[in-house]
Enzyme design. Structure first.
Site, PDB file in Angstrom:
ATOM      1  N   GLU A 287       5.187  12.969   9.421  1.00 25.16           N
ATOM      2  CA  GLU A 287       5.027  11.792   9.637  1.00 25.16           C
ATOM      3  C   GLU A 287       5.737  10.838   8.516  1.00 25.16           C
ATOM      4  O   GLU A 287       5.053   9.983   7.716  1.00 25.16           O
ATOM      5  CB  GLU A 287       3.853  11.171   9.663  1.00 25.16           C
ATOM      6  CG  GLU A 287       3.438  11.585  10.794  1.00 25.16           C
ATOM      7  CD  GLU A 287       1.445  11.065  11.185  1.00 25.16           C
ATOM      8  OE1 GLU A 287       1.534  11.031  12.830  1.00 25.16           O
ATOM      9  OE2 GLU A 287       1.247  11.392  10.060  1.00 25.16           O
ATOM     10  N   ARG A 327       3.505  -4.248  -4.629  1.00 26.70           N
ATOM     11  CA  ARG A 327       3.290  -3.069  -4.968  1.00 26.70           C
ATOM     12  C   ARG A 327       2.711  -2.619  -6.500  1.00 26.70           C
ATOM     13  O   ARG A 327       2.074  -2.161  -7.603  1.00 26.70           O
ATOM     14  CB  ARG A 327       4.007  -1.483  -4.470  1.00 26.70           C
ATOM     15  CG  ARG A 327       3.701  -2.092  -3.468  1.00 26.70           C
ATOM     16  CD  ARG A 327       5.071  -0.709  -2.446  1.00 26.70           C
ATOM     17  NE  ARG A 327       4.156   0.849  -3.063  1.00 26.70           N
ATOM     18  CZ  ARG A 327       4.768   1.641  -4.134  1.00 26.70           C
ATOM     19  NH1 ARG A 327       5.899   0.916  -5.047  1.00 26.70           N
ATOM     20  NH2 ARG A 327       3.969   2.744  -3.952  1.00 26.70           N
ATOM     21  N   CYS A 358      -0.382 -17.724  -8.250  1.00 22.85           N
ATOM     22  CA  CYS A 358      -1.649 -18.533  -9.559  1.00 22.85           C
ATOM     23  C   CYS A 358      -2.103 -16.728  -9.739  1.00 22.85           C
ATOM     24  O   CYS A 358      -3.707 -16.849  -9.025  1.00 22.85           O
ATOM     25  CB  CYS A 358      -2.107 -19.295  -8.863  1.00 22.85           C
ATOM     26  SG  CYS A 358      -2.674 -20.994 -10.026  1.00 22.85           S
TER      27      CYS A 358
HETATM   28  N1  LLP Z   1       0.589   9.554   7.564  1.00 22.18           N
HETATM   29  C1  LLP Z   1      -0.454   8.901   7.901  1.00 22.18           C
HETATM   30  C2  LLP Z   1      -1.984   9.320   9.043  1.00 22.18           C
HETATM   31  C3  LLP Z   1      -0.306   8.378   6.845  1.00 22.18           C
HETATM   32  O1  LLP Z   1      -1.319   8.015   6.221  1.00 22.18           O
HETATM   33  C4  LLP Z   1       0.975   7.730   5.985  1.00 22.18           C
HETATM   34  C5  LLP Z   1       0.562   6.977   4.698  1.00 22.18           C
HETATM   35  C6  LLP Z   1       1.691   8.109   6.497  1.00 22.18           C
HETATM   36  C7  LLP Z   1       1.398   9.013   7.575  1.00 22.18           C
HETATM   37  C8  LLP Z   1       3.034   8.336   5.672  1.00 22.18           C
HETATM   38  O2  LLP Z   1       3.231   8.725   3.901  1.00 22.18           O
HETATM   39  P1  LLP Z   1       4.765   7.775   3.656  1.00 22.18           P
HETATM   40  O3  LLP Z   1       5.610   8.638   3.657  1.00 22.18           O
HETATM   41  O4  LLP Z   1       5.026   6.844   3.694  1.00 22.18           O
HETATM   42  O5  LLP Z   1       4.553   8.165   2.218  1.00 22.18           O
HETATM   43  N2  LLP Z   1       0.330   1.380   0.722  1.00 22.18           N
HETATM   44  C9  LLP Z   1       1.034   2.760  -0.428  1.00 22.18           C
HETATM   45  C10 LLP Z   1       1.287   3.745   0.556  1.00 22.18           C
HETATM   46  C11 LLP Z   1       0.330   4.208   1.706  1.00 22.18           C
HETATM   47  C12 LLP Z   1       0.141   5.446   2.287  1.00 22.18           C
HETATM   48  C13 LLP Z   1      -1.003   5.244   3.790  1.00 22.18           C
HETATM   49  N3  LLP Z   1      -0.861   6.799   4.324  1.00 22.18           N
HETATM   50  C14 LLP Z   1       2.115   2.198  -1.349  1.00 22.18           C
HETATM   51  O6  LLP Z   1       2.652   1.274  -0.837  1.00 22.18           O
HETATM   52  O7  LLP Z   1       2.593   3.571  -1.722  1.00 22.18           O
END
Ligand code: LLP
Length: 428
Positions: A287, A327, A358
């Site tokens: 995913e 981020r 702000c």
């Molecule tokens: N599958 C599940 C169940 C997840 O919780 C996540 C990410 C992904 C797939 C995808 O992960 P990726 O391949 O995008 O790393 N807001 C944070 C990232 C939070 C990710 C949460 N879950 C950031 O900006 O780094």
């Protein structure tokens, strides 16, 4: 032609995105502006699908919508035959509105509400990932004539940090149920005997992970858990969803693995262990979110004013903020940027690029070396395609930027810039 972050620089020393100079894009679409290189998103999708494939096992690539989701993005996912992971009725609604086949949707979340479950059942979502027993009971009470496939989210205790994995001894994640808890086996039994099709297990160990060994360990744990389920319950785990989290390069400091090699190793490890334990696992899924869209995004800002403090810090103030670039403030994330209207030049000044919100923590990039910056210069911040637009807010009643897709000679708005009227639309 010279390149920066894989983008060309034209003869006038301007940053090119597709066949457009960033300067021209700004003249047409204004700033702040999220630019997504559509061609690169498609390349990333193709590479991911190609790398995560093997003869002996079926595989599936599911895009994690939380990284970036709009109707145009949904269409790209569909055109490239990826499936989609959604975590809320909002993401699900976006997908359905853009004509995505619900059969290829995976519905996640640790607290799906009754409204969300009813909607998912009405549109006939293909798979729901069950987070825990209460949720399964709620789903069972709501399903009357449509029974989606189910995966159970488990928690193997493997937790990956950017540079390593650790095996946690305490299992207190808010997501899923523990692989070590006997109650998890009871739940699997219960799901298996229900009218739903129990397909297998899911786990996600973290995000922005660099170590191949973390994913290998994770894969082994998932297969060993499947073996335990087979031994204790005589239930076959058909599908294993390994989650996302593949690390990408934001700055030169990031030592990222080659995703292709990493996925091959994961598949080889899986194949070997499945054969060794003589399991009937039919399909592996991943995913990815960030690794599909992050490097396809560039945010363009205009420089308003500049300030050198009494303590000799040089600030560049741009027309965006933590509301569109969360981020840095939230995770101390690091980025690279250039002056898009004159990329190359002697980098002689250290600047901090700050937003207009702000809040003291509202920074885009700390301490970046650039040529001397002037009012009205355009700053291009790289690698903002994931978790930027999707995490944008209206803090300070700032307007969310437009999102455009650029594909070689074509540029088009895929999300309109918010207006002041949008801001008060729901105010009574
Ligand atoms: N599958 C599940 C169940 C997840 O919780 C996540 C990410 C992904 C797939 C995808 O992960 P990726 O391949 O995008 O790393 N807001 C944070 C990232 C939070 C990710 C949460 N879950 C950031 O900006 O780094």
């Amino acid at each position: 032609m010279e390149k920066v972050h894989n983008y060309n620089i034209n003869e006038s020393n301007e940053l090119m995105i597709g066949n457009f100079s960033a300067k021209n894009l700004v003249e047409t679409y204004q700033t702040p502006l999220y630019v997504m290189d559509e061609h690169r998103i498609v390349e990333n999708m193709k590479n991911m699908k190609q790398s995560f494939s093997q003869q002996s096992l079926k595989t599936e690539v599911i895009f994690a919508g939380k990284a970036f989701l709009t109707k145009a993005m949904v269409k790209l996912i569909k055109e490239n035959n990826l499936s989609l992971d959604v975590v809320s009725i909002g993401e699900l609604y976006t997908a359905i509105s853009a004509g995505f086949d619900p059969k290829n949707i995976y519905f996640h979340g640790n607290n799906k509400t009754e409204e969300e479950i009813v909607y998912a059942l009405n549109v006939e979502v293909g798979t729901i990932i069950i987070d825990h027993k209460d949720e399964f009971e709620l789903l069972s009470s709501l399903a009357t004539n449509y029974y989606p496939h189910l995966l159970l989210r488990i928690n193997t205790g493997v937790e990956a940090h950017t540079h390593e994995y650790i095996k946690t001894t305490h299992h207190n994640s808010k997501f899923g149920v523990s692989a070590y808890d006997d109650k998890t086996l009871d739940l699997i039994n219960m799901i298996n005997q229900s009218p739903f099709d129990f397909m297998g297990i899911h786990a996600h160990i973290g995000s922005q992970i660099f170590e191949i060994s973390s994913f290998q360990q994770h894969t082994i744990e998932m297969i060993e858990f499947s073996y335990k389920v087979k031994q204790k319950l005589n239930v076959d785990i058909n599908y294993i969803n390994l989650g996302g989290g593949f690390g990408i390069k934001y700055t030169d400091e990031d030592r990222v693995p080659n995703i292709k090699e990493m996925l091959k190793e994961v598949l080889n490890t899986a194949d070997e262990h499945i054969k060794k334990l003589n399991l009937n696992i039919k399909k592996l899924m991943i995913e990815p979110g960030r690794s599909i869209v992050a490097d396809a995004g560039v945010t363009l800002y205009s420089v308003g004013s500049l300030k050198t403090t009494y303590g000799q810090k040089n600030y560049i103030f741009v027309d965006g903020s933590m509301a569109d670039h969360m981020r840095t403030a939230l995770y101390q994330a690091k980025y690279e940027a250039v002056i898009a209207n004159r990329v190359n030049g002697e980098k002689n000044t250290i600047y901090t690029i700050a937003g207009k919100a702000c809040e003291s923590g509202d920074m885009i990039i700390h301490d970046i070396k650039l040529p001397e910056v002037k009012k009205n210069d355009i700053i291009a911040v790289f690698t903002t395609g994931a978790y930027h637009y999707s995490m944008a807010s209206n803090y300070n009643r700032l307007l969310k930027p437009a999102v455009i897709f650029v594909n070689q000679d074509k540029a088009r708005i895929v999300v309109k810039r918010e207006t002041l009227k949008d801001l008060i639309r729901n105010d009574l």
